[in-house]
Design an enzyme around this catalytic site. Structure first.
Site, PDB file in Angstrom:
ATOM      1  N   HIS A  72       0.825  -1.162   0.002  1.00  0.00           N
ATOM      2  CA  HIS A  72      -0.032  -0.079  -0.166  1.00  0.00           C
ATOM      3  C   HIS A  72       0.816   1.425   0.102  1.00  0.00           C
ATOM      4  O   HIS A  72       1.857   1.225   0.750  1.00  0.00           O
ATOM      5  CB  HIS A  72      -0.767  -0.117   1.217  1.00  0.00           C
ATOM      6  CG  HIS A  72      -1.845   1.126   1.134  1.00  0.00           C
ATOM      7  ND1 HIS A  72      -2.560   1.395   0.038  1.00  0.00           N
ATOM      8  CD2 HIS A  72      -2.287   1.964   2.449  1.00  0.00           C
ATOM      9  CE1 HIS A  72      -3.614   2.363   0.510  1.00  0.00           C
ATOM     10  NE2 HIS A  72      -3.203   2.645   1.724  1.00  0.00           N
ATOM     11  N   CYS A  97     -24.175  23.151  16.271  1.00  0.00           N
ATOM     12  CA  CYS A  97     -24.613  22.437  17.524  1.00  0.00           C
ATOM     13  C   CYS A  97     -24.746  20.920  17.136  1.00  0.00           C
ATOM     14  O   CYS A  97     -24.319  20.520  16.230  1.00  0.00           O
ATOM     15  CB  CYS A  97     -26.211  22.868  17.806  1.00  0.00           C
ATOM     16  SG  CYS A  97     -26.316  24.576  17.829  1.00  0.00           S
TER      17      CYS A  97
HETATM   18  C1  LIG Z   1      -8.902   2.265   1.573  1.00  0.00           C
HETATM   19  C2  LIG Z   1      -7.851   1.593   0.631  1.00  0.00           C
HETATM   20  C3  LIG Z   1      -7.514   1.494  -0.511  1.00  0.00           C
HETATM   21  C4  LIG Z   1      -8.331   2.663  -1.202  1.00  0.00           C
HETATM   22  O1  LIG Z   1      -7.770   4.085  -0.959  1.00  0.00           O
HETATM   23  P1  LIG Z   1      -8.460   5.277  -1.913  1.00  0.00           P
HETATM   24  O2  LIG Z   1      -7.310   6.294  -1.671  1.00  0.00           O
HETATM   25  O3  LIG Z   1      -9.808   5.610  -1.349  1.00  0.00           O
HETATM   26  O4  LIG Z   1      -8.444   4.945  -3.155  1.00  0.00           O
HETATM   27  C5  LIG Z   1      -6.717   0.881  -1.167  1.00  0.00           C
HETATM   28  N1  LIG Z   1      -5.919  -0.026  -0.503  1.00  0.00           N
HETATM   29  C6  LIG Z   1      -6.037  -0.048   0.794  1.00  0.00           C
HETATM   30  C7  LIG Z   1      -5.241  -1.127   1.449  1.00  0.00           C
HETATM   31  C8  LIG Z   1      -6.843   0.329   1.585  1.00  0.00           C
HETATM   32  O5  LIG Z   1      -7.153   0.308   2.853  1.00  0.00           O
END
Ligand SMILES: *Cc1c(COP(=O)(O)O)cnc(C)c1O
Length: 406
Positions: free
Chosen positions: A152, A299
């Site tokens: 990621h 609020c």
């Molecule tokens: C949430 C997520 C995504 C998607 O991310 P976006 O920025 O909303 O496109 C992709 N990979 C992982 C591991 C995520 O947790």
């Protein structure tokens, strides 16, 4: 929520991909607050193949509701979570080496796994050097099915792509090592929305798209080569209009003082609904096509707006807090006059919304969008010191959701 917008956005993203590249839509946190099942339905129409969630519970909910497409749990899972996921045919991320805990290995059903590799996010994932041995071990386990390997990107939406490229380089070395050891490479995925939009070299076998599917840019840094249609709108109906004299104040803490005769309307939306309190005296909303400011402190359940520039404002008029402007006919008087019971009221609301923000198809351009006036969640998020993601997810369960069908 407009399912058509999701289907449109997903179809546009699909067009960026090579044929055969899978398209996972992230539907965690109830589809970024939009309603996960509705998002799944619309995304499938747009060409999505897979869905990503944060927990086994979220995945099981979708399975129970009849979703048969592949679902991957992106977050860490417990041993009992693994067993449940296997039972429901849900894939899970192996975010650390499970061999250290025998409980992870006790599922009777085949466990579908995607190895998550730590490449620079410092959140979850197996160390790069440990991956090839783990691949070999998983492949030797009759009860495990190695479906994927992924990482990621931490900075895919940043001004420069250096950090992402460093992560991809680390990941590439892992892939090369797996291949050089004669092991099979499962499905490879790296990119979130920003990565998928920015660099086709990061598409691999699948991309994992969230925010763009909902119609928002990952950040101002990411240029999107097609029109994104925001899928959600947040609306409220005026519950009172009063005139204030100079010196009178508005809401808790008396943070706003009238300096001249003015008209103030009350809207039954507050921070308990997910409208951030930090927007007090900051944000604007739409009354018809006109922008008017939020005055005083937001609020828990209500906020006030200055409607002096829209003197015809009456109780029951619709205010747009996020998204495309409310259809001109949306007010309590029309609603009550036209629709007898709740289900026909919902029909009327969704039909008039669909008419006011018409469907448009591939090839049409920005000028064809059915709304000129809308409140951008990006702008509101910037005012609130956050990102659109957080505001979408913050929309609380007590807000009635209405869906325009795709
Ligand atoms: C949430 C997520 C995504 C998607 O991310 P976006 O920025 O909303 O496109 C992709 N990979 C992982 C591991 C995520 O947790």
């Amino acid at each position: 929520m407009d399912e058509r917008a999701i289907a449109w956005n997903v179809a546009q993203i699909k067009r960026l991909l090579s044929p055969g590249t899978r398209l996972m839509i992230a539907v965690k946190a109830n589809g970024y607050g939009h309603g996960a099942l509705h998002v799944v339905h619309a995304a499938l129409l747009g060409g999505a193949t897979d869905f990503g969630v944060a927990s086994v519970e979220e995945a099981m909910q979708l399975r129970t509701e009849g979703v048969t497409a592949p679902i991957l749990v992106l977050g860490a899972v417990t041993p009992s979570g693994v067993t449940k996921a296997a039972e429901y045919g849900i894939s899970v991320a192996m975010t650390h080496d499970w061999r250290t805990d025998k409980q992870y290995l006790s599922s009777k059903h085949p466990v579908r796994v995607h190895i998550k590799v730590e490449t620079g996010m410092s959140r979850l994932g197996v160390s790069p050097h440990a991956v090839p041995d783990l691949v070999r071990w998983i492949e030797s386990q009759p009860n495990f099915l190695l479906e994927g390997i992924f990482t990621h990107l931490a900075c895919a939406d940043a001004p420069t792509t250096d950090h992402s490229q460093r992560q991809v380089d680390v990941f590439e070395q892992v892939l090369a090592e797996i291949k050089s050891q004669g092991l099979r490479l499962p499905s490879v995925h790296v990119a979130n929305s920003a990565g998928a939009i920015r660099n086709a070299n990061w598409h691999y076998d699948m991309v994992r798209v969230g925010v763009a599917a909902y119609g928002y840019r990952p950040s101002r840094e990411v240029d999107v080569p097609f029109l994104l249609r925001p899928a959600l709108g947040l609306y409220g109906m005026v519950t009172r209009v009063i005139e204030l004299s100079p010196g009178q104040t508005v809401s808790y803490g008396a943070t706003y003082t009238a300096t001249s005769v003015m008209r103030v309307a009350t809207v039954p939306v507050g921070y308990a609904d997910g409208y951030p309190r930090i927007l007090s005296n900051q944000a604007t909303v739409l009354l018809g096509e006109r922008r008017v400011p939020v005055v005083g402190t937001v609020c828990m359940d209500q906020l006030m707006i200055d409607v002096s520039t829209v003197p015809e404002t009456r109780v029951g008029d619709t205010v747009t807090l996020y998204g495309p402007k409310a259809p001109a006919v949306w007010n309590m008087r029309e609603l009550e006059a036209r629709a007898a019971d709740e289900s026909s009221q919902i029909d009327w609301i969704t039909r008039t919304f669909a008419e006011a923000t018409p469907r448009f198809s591939v090839g049409e351009n920005e000028a064809d969008v059915g709304w000129q006036a809308y409140i951008s969640l990006d702008n509101i998020a910037a005012q609130a010191g956050t990102i659109s993601y957080e505001l979408m997810c913050a929309l609380s369960t007590r807000i009635p959701r209405l869906y325009v069908k795709a």
